[in-house]
Write a protein that holds these residues in place. Structure first.
Motif, PDB file in Angstrom:
ATOM      1  N   ARG A  11     -32.061 -39.464  -2.638  1.00 34.03           N
ATOM      2  CA  ARG A  11     -31.284 -38.250  -2.876  1.00 34.03           C
ATOM      3  C   ARG A  11     -31.958 -36.992  -2.339  1.00 34.03           C
ATOM      4  N   GLU A  40     -18.893 -32.537  -1.438  1.00 27.94           N
ATOM      5  CA  GLU A  40     -19.824 -31.842  -2.326  1.00 27.94           C
ATOM      6  C   GLU A  40     -20.893 -32.797  -2.842  1.00 27.94           C
ATOM      7  N   VAL A  42     -22.944 -32.809  -6.302  1.00 26.97           N
ATOM      8  CA  VAL A  42     -23.101 -32.214  -7.620  1.00 26.97           C
ATOM      9  C   VAL A  42     -24.029 -33.111  -8.413  1.00 26.97           C
ATOM     10  N   ASP A  43     -25.143 -32.527  -8.855  1.00 27.95           N
ATOM     11  CA  ASP A  43     -26.173 -33.273  -9.563  1.00 27.95           C
ATOM     12  C   ASP A  43     -26.610 -34.465  -8.702  1.00 27.95           C
ATOM     13  N   ASP A  44     -26.324 -35.672  -9.135  1.00 33.99           N
ATOM     14  CA  ASP A  44     -26.770 -36.845  -8.381  1.00 33.99           C
ATOM     15  C   ASP A  44     -25.617 -37.583  -7.709  1.00 33.99           C
ATOM     16  N   ARG A  45     -24.455 -36.920  -7.567  1.00 32.59           N
ATOM     17  CA  ARG A  45     -23.267 -37.572  -7.002  1.00 32.59           C
ATOM     18  C   ARG A  45     -22.774 -36.858  -5.743  1.00 32.59           C
ATOM     19  N   ARG A  66     -23.674 -42.350  -6.173  1.00 31.27           N
ATOM     20  CA  ARG A  66     -24.638 -41.824  -7.134  1.00 31.27           C
ATOM     21  C   ARG A  66     -26.027 -42.078  -6.583  1.00 31.27           C
ATOM     22  N   SER A  69     -33.049 -41.534  -8.813  1.00 31.85           N
ATOM     23  CA  SER A  69     -34.448 -41.406  -8.398  1.00 31.85           C
ATOM     24  C   SER A  69     -35.132 -42.759  -8.536  1.00 31.85           C
ATOM     25  N   GLU A  72     -35.633 -43.570 -12.164  1.00 34.81           N
ATOM     26  CA  GLU A  72     -34.404 -43.972 -12.854  1.00 34.81           C
ATOM     27  C   GLU A  72     -34.062 -45.432 -12.537  1.00 34.81           C
TER      28      GLU A  72
END
Length: 112
Positions: A11, A40, A42-45, A66, A69, A72
């Motif tokens: 990511r 876009e 947004v966060d991890d998506r 998605r 990390s 994760e």
């Protein structure tokens, strides 16, 4: 006693910039042009469209990825009783570098 090997995307890479432009793919005697339109992150998506242009039509696929990390993914693997034997930065076996590796290749084994 087998291994499970899989790939996930890093990511930390600017995927919108990475996917700029078109790629011509030769498939079964015809050329297919592939391109992406990133909507876009947004966060991890990441939400994007993939366009596949054939001689007589274009197919469009909407997707959402998605990006987890490495820690994760490690937590998910441990919860599934899998350990990480090796984490590589691509399929040629180079070490993972969170700043430049586009991929994370996990080599896992059951811990049972």
């Amino acid at each position: 006693n087998g291994r499970a090997v899989f790939e996930s995307r890093n990511r930390n890479i600017d995927w919108a910039a990475e996917w700029q432009g078109e790629v011509a793919l030769e498939m079964l005697g015809t050329t297919v042009t592939e391109s992406h339109l990133v909507y876009e992150m947004v966060d991890d998506r990441l939400k994007f469209e993939s366009h596949y242009r054939f001689a007589n039509r274009t197919l469009i696929s909407n997707s959402e990825l998605r990006f987890m990390s490495p820690s994760e993914i490690k937590d998910q693997l441990l919860a599934a009783d899998l350990s990480i034997e090796k984490l590589m930065g691509n399929w040629d076996g180079k070490p993972f570098d969170d700043k430049i590796s586009k991929e994370m290749i996990f080599v896992t084994r059951a811990t049972l």
